[in-house]
Write a protein that holds these residues in place. Structure first.
Motif, mmCIF file in Angstrom:
data_model
loop_
_atom_site.group_PDB
_atom_site.id
_atom_site.type_symbol
_atom_site.label_atom_id
_atom_site.label_comp_id
_atom_site.label_asym_id
_atom_site.label_seq_id
_atom_site.Cartn_x
_atom_site.Cartn_y
_atom_site.Cartn_z
ATOM 1 N N UNK A 109 -11.568 27.157 68.148
ATOM 2 C CA UNK A 109 -11.544 28.632 68.119
ATOM 3 C C UNK A 109 -12.002 29.267 66.852
ATOM 4 N N UNK A 110 -11.635 28.424 65.896
ATOM 5 C CA UNK A 110 -11.789 29.137 64.318
ATOM 6 C C UNK A 110 -12.532 28.152 63.547
ATOM 7 N N UNK A 111 -13.867 28.077 63.376
ATOM 8 C CA UNK A 111 -14.303 26.728 62.678
ATOM 9 C C UNK A 111 -14.898 27.434 61.434
ATOM 10 N N UNK A 112 -15.317 28.843 61.210
ATOM 11 C CA UNK A 112 -15.841 29.269 60.169
ATOM 12 C C UNK A 112 -15.039 30.266 59.534
ATOM 13 N N UNK A 132 -25.577 27.702 54.927
ATOM 14 C CA UNK A 132 -24.586 27.630 54.248
ATOM 15 C C UNK A 132 -23.589 27.156 54.642
ATOM 16 N N UNK A 133 -23.444 27.281 56.303
ATOM 17 C CA UNK A 133 -22.528 26.482 56.979
ATOM 18 C C UNK A 133 -22.585 24.850 57.208
ATOM 19 N N UNK A 134 -21.477 24.372 57.387
ATOM 20 C CA UNK A 134 -21.404 22.756 57.800
ATOM 21 C C UNK A 134 -20.731 22.764 58.923
ATOM 22 N N UNK A 135 -21.577 22.225 59.979
ATOM 23 C CA UNK A 135 -21.000 21.962 61.502
ATOM 24 C C UNK A 135 -19.916 20.716 61.257
ATOM 25 N N UNK A 176 -22.610 22.822 66.691
ATOM 26 C CA UNK A 176 -22.167 23.764 65.638
ATOM 27 C C UNK A 176 -21.452 24.920 66.223
ATOM 28 N N UNK A 177 -20.758 25.678 65.590
ATOM 29 C CA UNK A 177 -20.232 26.850 66.225
ATOM 30 C C UNK A 177 -21.024 28.205 66.253
ATOM 31 N N UNK A 178 -20.797 28.908 67.112
ATOM 32 C CA UNK A 178 -21.481 30.149 67.190
ATOM 33 C C UNK A 178 -21.494 31.109 66.010
ATOM 34 N N UNK A 179 -22.875 31.437 65.342
ATOM 35 C CA UNK A 179 -22.946 31.735 63.948
ATOM 36 C C UNK A 179 -23.374 33.074 63.918
ATOM 37 N N UNK A 180 -23.261 33.827 64.730
ATOM 38 C CA UNK A 180 -23.710 35.521 64.587
ATOM 39 C C UNK A 180 -22.545 35.989 64.141
ATOM 40 N N UNK A 181 -22.364 36.529 62.816
ATOM 41 C CA UNK A 181 -21.351 37.343 62.166
ATOM 42 C C UNK A 181 -20.886 38.555 63.020
ATOM 43 N N UNK A 182 -19.563 38.904 62.941
ATOM 44 C CA UNK A 182 -19.089 40.214 63.348
ATOM 45 C C UNK A 182 -19.373 40.319 64.914
ATOM 46 N N UNK A 183 -19.153 39.322 65.595
ATOM 47 C CA UNK A 183 -19.213 39.191 67.072
ATOM 48 C C UNK A 183 -18.005 38.594 67.504
ATOM 49 N N UNK A 184 -17.470 38.717 68.879
ATOM 50 C CA UNK A 184 -16.263 37.976 69.212
ATOM 51 C C UNK A 184 -16.526 36.695 69.274
ATOM 52 N N UNK A 185 -17.525 35.857 69.321
ATOM 53 C CA UNK A 185 -17.599 34.653 69.499
ATOM 54 C C UNK A 185 -17.889 33.728 67.999
ATOM 55 N N UNK A 186 -17.886 34.519 67.151
ATOM 56 C CA UNK A 186 -18.207 34.034 65.907
ATOM 57 C C UNK A 186 -17.317 32.853 65.507
ATOM 58 N N UNK A 187 -17.669 31.783 65.050
ATOM 59 C CA UNK A 187 -16.995 30.928 64.444
ATOM 60 C C UNK A 187 -16.309 29.938 65.484
ATOM 61 N N UNK A 188 -16.488 30.218 66.718
ATOM 62 C CA UNK A 188 -15.967 29.201 67.842
ATOM 63 C C UNK A 188 -16.894 28.273 68.322
ATOM 64 N N UNK A 189 -16.523 27.251 68.779
ATOM 65 C CA UNK A 189 -17.389 26.300 69.281
ATOM 66 C C UNK A 189 -17.128 26.118 70.723
ATOM 67 N N UNK A 190 -18.246 26.299 71.475
ATOM 68 C CA UNK A 190 -18.343 26.429 72.961
ATOM 69 C C UNK A 190 -19.059 25.220 73.699
ATOM 70 N N UNK A 191 -19.456 24.157 72.752
ATOM 71 C CA UNK A 191 -20.289 22.915 73.609
ATOM 72 C C UNK A 191 -20.254 21.828 72.852
#
Length: 207
Positions: A109-112, A132-135, A176-191
Motif C-alpha cells: 500500500x505504501x512502497x515510495x 531514482x526509485x528502486x522496486x 514496481x509500484x505506481x509511479x505517478x506522483x500526487x495521485x491516489x495510487x502513487x506508491x502502491x503495488x497493484x500487480x
C-alpha cells in the motif's frame, strides 16, 4: 511505454537525464544444486540393499534453483505537464528526502516515500532525476525430486518419476509500484511478475 524507461523530460537538457539504467539490478544471486541421495545399492548407506528395499530407498535425487535479486530502477513521473512545454515525460521536484522507505515501513500500500517529491512552482521542469526509485526485490525457490527405476537390459534404461515445484514457497514477486506522483495510487503495488506456486508430476523414460 514500459514503466521506468529512459524517455527524456527536456530534450534541450541532456545533462539532466544522466541516470542508472532502468535495467539496473545491483545484486543478483542464483544457486543451483543437485544431490543424489546416498541410499540404496552401490551407495554409501544401505549399499547391500536389493529387491524391494532398494526400489524404495535407492535412486533418489534432489534438485533446486534458489535466486535472489535486488529491485530494478524506475522513474517518478508527474500527473500533468507543469512545464507547459508539451513534454509527456514530466517529473516532479525532489525535496532532498530519500524516496526509499526503510524496509520495515514498506508495504504494497505504501512502497515510495511521497515526502521526497513536490510539484514545482510555476511553469518548470521538475529536478528529480530519472530512475531514482528502486522496486521490490525478488526471491524464488524452485525445487524438484527425481526417483529412478532401473529397467535392466543393455545400456542404462530407466523410468524416472519427477516431482517439480516452481516457486515452491509461493513467494510473490511484486511489480514496481505506481509511479505517478500526487495521485491516489502513487506508491502502491497493484500487480505481480511471476505465477503462484506451480506443481507438476511427470514420468520420463530414458533408454
Amino acid at each position: 511505454t514500459p514503466k521506468g524507461t529512459g524517455n527524456l523530460q527536456d530534450q534541450l537538457n541532456l545533462r539532466g537525464e544522466g541516470a542508472r539504467s532502468f535495467q539496473d539490478v545491483r545484486n543478483r544471486l542464483v544457486v543451483s544444486y543437485l544431490w543424489e541421495l546416498p541410499f540404496g545399492k552401490g551407495r554409501h548407506f544401505l549399499s547391500s540393499a536389493s529387491g524391494a528395499l532398494n526400489a524404495v530407498v535407492g535412486g533418489w535425487q534432489v534438485n533446486g534453483i534458489t535466486s535472489y535479486q535486488s529491485g530494478r530502477a524506475f522513474t517518478i513521473s508527474s500527473p500533468f505537464d507543469h512545464s507547459n512545454t508539451g513534454s509527456s515525460n514530466i517529473r516532479p521536484d525532489a525535496t532532498g528526502v530519500s524516496p526509499d522507505l526503510p524496509s520495515d515501513q514498506r508495504s504494497v500500500q505504501r512502497f515510495i516515500n511521497a515526502a521526497a517529491f513536490r510539484i514545482p512552482d510555476g511553469f518548470a521542469f521538475g529536478n528529480t532525476g530519472r530512475n531514482v526509485g528502486t522496486g521490490p526485490s525478488q526471491t524464488n525457490f524452485d525445487f524438484s525430486v527425481f526417483k529412478d527405476f532401473p529397467l535392466g537390459g543393455e545400456g542404462e534404461r530407466k523410468l524416472q518419476f519427477r516431482f517439480e515445484a516452481f516457486n515452491i514457497m509461493n513467494t510473490p514477486q511484486f511489480q514496481i509500484p505506481e509511479r505517478t506522483f500526487n495521485t491516489p495510487q502513487f506508491g502502491t503495488i497493484t500487480s505481480t511478475i511471476n505465477d503462484n506456486r506451480d506443481i507438476q508430476l511427470a514420468l520420463r523414460f530414458v533408454w
